[in-house]
Design a protein around this motif. Structure first.
Motif, mmCIF file in Angstrom:
data_model
loop_
_atom_site.group_PDB
_atom_site.id
_atom_site.type_symbol
_atom_site.label_atom_id
_atom_site.label_comp_id
_atom_site.label_asym_id
_atom_site.label_seq_id
_atom_site.Cartn_x
_atom_site.Cartn_y
_atom_site.Cartn_z
ATOM 1 N N GLU A 163 40.106 8.326 -5.525
ATOM 2 C CA GLU A 163 39.646 7.526 -6.284
ATOM 3 C C GLU A 163 40.315 6.203 -5.678
ATOM 4 O O GLU A 163 39.755 4.741 -5.714
ATOM 5 N N SER A 164 41.953 6.062 -6.255
ATOM 6 C CA SER A 164 42.319 4.948 -6.233
ATOM 7 C C SER A 164 43.070 4.271 -4.953
ATOM 8 O O SER A 164 42.963 3.171 -4.784
ATOM 9 N N ILE A 165 43.007 5.309 -3.638
ATOM 10 C CA ILE A 165 42.783 4.681 -2.172
ATOM 11 C C ILE A 165 41.428 4.425 -2.107
ATOM 12 O O ILE A 165 40.957 3.292 -1.546
ATOM 13 N N ALA A 166 40.331 5.419 -1.952
ATOM 14 C CA ALA A 166 39.117 5.093 -2.018
ATOM 15 C C ALA A 166 38.508 4.118 -2.641
ATOM 16 O O ALA A 166 37.116 3.014 -1.209
ATOM 17 N N GLU A 197 30.003 -3.913 -3.307
ATOM 18 C CA GLU A 197 28.787 -2.800 -4.186
ATOM 19 C C GLU A 197 29.813 -1.484 -4.001
ATOM 20 O O GLU A 197 30.595 -0.263 -4.831
ATOM 21 N N GLU A 198 30.408 -0.998 -2.738
ATOM 22 C CA GLU A 198 31.056 0.666 -2.905
ATOM 23 C C GLU A 198 32.337 0.425 -3.252
ATOM 24 O O GLU A 198 32.568 1.458 -3.916
ATOM 25 N N SER A 199 32.954 -0.474 -3.181
ATOM 26 C CA SER A 199 34.281 -0.946 -3.662
ATOM 27 C C SER A 199 33.957 -0.600 -5.409
ATOM 28 O O SER A 199 35.031 0.433 -6.215
ATOM 29 N N TYR A 200 33.434 -1.129 -5.938
ATOM 30 C CA TYR A 200 32.967 -1.295 -6.879
ATOM 31 C C TYR A 200 32.296 0.015 -7.601
ATOM 32 O O TYR A 200 33.107 0.753 -8.876
ATOM 33 N N ASN A 201 31.680 0.913 -6.964
ATOM 34 C CA ASN A 201 31.116 2.507 -7.027
ATOM 35 C C ASN A 201 32.551 3.095 -6.804
ATOM 36 O O ASN A 201 32.500 3.691 -7.692
ATOM 37 N N GLU A 202 33.428 3.281 -6.373
ATOM 38 C CA GLU A 202 34.351 4.370 -6.205
ATOM 39 C C GLU A 202 35.103 4.014 -7.593
ATOM 40 O O GLU A 202 35.796 4.755 -7.800
ATOM 41 N N ARG A 203 35.779 2.526 -7.468
ATOM 42 C CA ARG A 203 36.154 2.557 -9.331
ATOM 43 C C ARG A 203 35.134 2.807 -9.981
ATOM 44 O O ARG A 203 36.417 3.264 -11.970
ATOM 45 N N MET A 204 33.985 3.336 -10.050
ATOM 46 C CA MET A 204 33.485 3.706 -11.514
ATOM 47 C C MET A 204 33.874 4.879 -11.393
ATOM 48 O O MET A 204 34.281 5.870 -12.536
ATOM 49 N N HIS A 205 34.001 5.383 -10.151
ATOM 50 C CA HIS A 205 33.661 7.400 -9.971
ATOM 51 C C HIS A 205 35.544 7.273 -10.467
ATOM 52 O O HIS A 205 36.416 8.250 -11.191
ATOM 53 N N THR A 208 36.146 6.857 -14.687
ATOM 54 C CA THR A 208 35.395 8.282 -14.853
ATOM 55 C C THR A 208 36.233 9.416 -15.252
ATOM 56 O O THR A 208 36.323 10.173 -16.887
ATOM 57 N N PHE A 209 36.748 9.722 -14.348
ATOM 58 C CA PHE A 209 37.738 10.896 -14.797
ATOM 59 C C PHE A 209 38.981 10.670 -15.192
ATOM 60 O O PHE A 209 39.612 10.789 -15.446
ATOM 61 N N LEU A 210 39.362 9.310 -15.337
ATOM 62 C CA LEU A 210 39.916 8.815 -16.396
ATOM 63 C C LEU A 210 40.897 9.466 -18.073
ATOM 64 O O LEU A 210 41.261 9.170 -18.632
ATOM 65 N N GLU A 211 38.504 9.079 -17.961
ATOM 66 C CA GLU A 211 38.302 9.424 -19.557
ATOM 67 C C GLU A 211 39.009 11.123 -19.672
ATOM 68 O O GLU A 211 38.784 11.553 -20.696
ATOM 69 N N MET A 212 38.918 12.025 -18.510
ATOM 70 C CA MET A 212 39.286 13.455 -18.777
ATOM 71 C C MET A 212 40.474 13.657 -18.083
ATOM 72 O O MET A 212 41.422 14.595 -18.765
ATOM 73 N N TYR A 213 41.247 12.919 -17.951
ATOM 74 C CA TYR A 213 42.861 13.353 -17.702
ATOM 75 C C TYR A 213 43.853 11.319 -17.256
ATOM 76 O O TYR A 213 43.108 11.009 -16.880
ATOM 77 N N ILE A 285 30.660 6.650 -20.627
ATOM 78 C CA ILE A 285 30.662 5.822 -18.916
ATOM 79 C C ILE A 285 29.804 6.138 -17.885
ATOM 80 O O ILE A 285 29.442 5.951 -17.296
ATOM 81 N N ALA A 286 30.169 8.064 -18.049
ATOM 82 C CA ALA A 286 29.435 8.691 -16.213
ATOM 83 C C ALA A 286 27.561 8.367 -17.239
ATOM 84 O O ALA A 286 27.392 8.422 -16.309
ATOM 85 N N VAL A 287 27.906 8.765 -18.072
ATOM 86 C CA VAL A 287 26.240 9.473 -17.921
ATOM 87 C C VAL A 287 25.739 7.642 -18.683
ATOM 88 O O VAL A 287 24.002 7.256 -17.891
#
Length: 367
Positions: A163-166, A197-205, A208-213, A285-287
């Motif tokens: 996601e950091s690349i996408a 919007e695509e770039s924003y969406n990838e950043r939200m991904h 989200t995962f940074l909250e877990m790791y 943040i995902a919810v």
């Protein structure tokens, strides 16, 4: 040592000649401003200084401010409005995403595909994927079986790196098309919004995962170096051939869809027990971002939503790679003045992995 206050008479001399209309012609405005801020009672800018001043309406102001600890920890983001609220996905769309591969048809397609395969090799190496954990190399975007599954930690490392690349291509392409629209004094036909919007969406991904790791210093350095190289390479490449760049992103998203589909398969087989635990809670943040309903907030639901997003990016970028980069409109949104009466539904970008052909878009435009 205590500061000595200046003589009030000197302050009055400094501001002498100030009228109700503004600062004096002879008095430097910065000095008046400084004096007014530091010693407000020592300065009178009008003969009516003692009269009450009417309040200037400034619009609604929220009295609820994030705590200093929230700002320091980055949790204030959770209270901010979303720039692009997610439209959500139908359950049928979520469950019917499949890994796929659009075979290269031109030399440019072949170049884009080979670059993606090279990136995949280095990604497997950096994220610590062992040979026994890899799938059939002859069908890298469709084969899901491997001799050994990945752990939850390995999956999160892989998600974060991906996601950091996408999140880079959409921002680069949207930025360059924005500048092109300004430079040519012409509209963009709806491409910029989808790309940003695509770039924003990838950043939200990613968030989200940074909250877990939380990545360590090594991964942070790897992402920093990869982003520095990838951003500049994408910037230069898009100037010369945006069509090949969109095809590259389409192939990159094929890899993303494959990654999340394989993760779902391993969850179904019971290899990821921590995420299958009913007590496991996904980040808030995902919810909030996907507006996930009650009863559909498991880790599997989260991966389904992320996978559907990636499948949409796959279809959109393959479609963009089929279009005229200057004249053709974005077929996934209404573009007044471009000839499109009604845009294609967005879910079509998910169920059409190879994208829409230009003939379909032109046919839609002319009817």
């Amino acid at each position: 040592m205590a500061h000595r206050l200046p003589d009030r008479s000197k302050l009055r001399l400094l501001t002498k000649g100030v009228t109700s209309a503004g600062s004096s012609f002879f008095t430097p405005a910065p000095l008046v401003g400084y004096a007014a801020l530091r010693y407000p009672r020592a300065i009178s800018t009008s003969n009516n200084a003692n009269k009450p001043v009417a309040a200037i309406p400034t619009g609604p102001v929220s009295s609820v401010l994030p705590a200093a600890s929230e700002v320091r920890d980055g949790n204030a983001f959770a209270t901010l409005p979303l720039t692009w609220p997610h439209e959500g996905w139908n359950e049928n769309v979520l469950l019917n995403v499949v890994p796929s591969h659009r075979k290269p048809r031109t030399f440019g397609d072949w170049i884009a595909w080979k670059i993606v395969r090279t990136c995949r090799f280095w990604m497997d190496l950096v994220t610590g994927m062992r040979p026994e954990q890899q799938v059939d190399s002859k069908n890298p975007t469709t084969a899901l079986a491997a001799n050994k599954p990945l752990t939850e930690r390995q999956w999160l490392v892989r998600f974060i790196f991906l996601e950091s690349i996408a999140g880079v291509p959409g921002m680069v392409a949207g930025n360059l098309r924005h500048l092109q629209s300004i430079r040519r004094f012409k509209p963009d036909h709806g491409w910029i919004k989808s790309l940003l919007e695509e770039s924003y969406n990838e950043r939200m991904h990613l968030l989200t995962f940074l909250e877990m790791y939380k990545p360590g210093w090594f991964m942070r350095l790897v992402v920093l170096g990869a982003q520095g190289v990838f951003y500049n390479a994408m910037f230069i490449s898009y100037l010369f051939s945006p069509k090949i760049c969109h095809r590259f992103v389409g192939y990159l998203e094929e890899e993303a869809v494959h990654t999340y589909t394989r993760c779902l398969l391993e969850m179904d087989h019971g290899y990821l027990k921590k995420w299958s635990d009913p007590k496991f809670r996904i980040p808030d943040i995902a919810v909030r971002y996907w507006n996930m309903p009650e009863g559909h907030r498991t880790m599997k639901d989260l991966i389904l939503y992320v996978r559907a997003d990636e499948a949409s990016h796959r279809g959109v970028n393959h479609t963009f790679g089929n279009l005229d980069q200057v004249a053709d409109p974005n077929p996934f949104m209404e573009c007044p003045g471009s000839g499109v009466v009604k845009a294609f539904p967005k879910h079509l970008s998910v169920i059409r992995p190879a994208g829409l052909e230009r003939e379909e878009v032109i046919s839609k435009e002319t009817h």
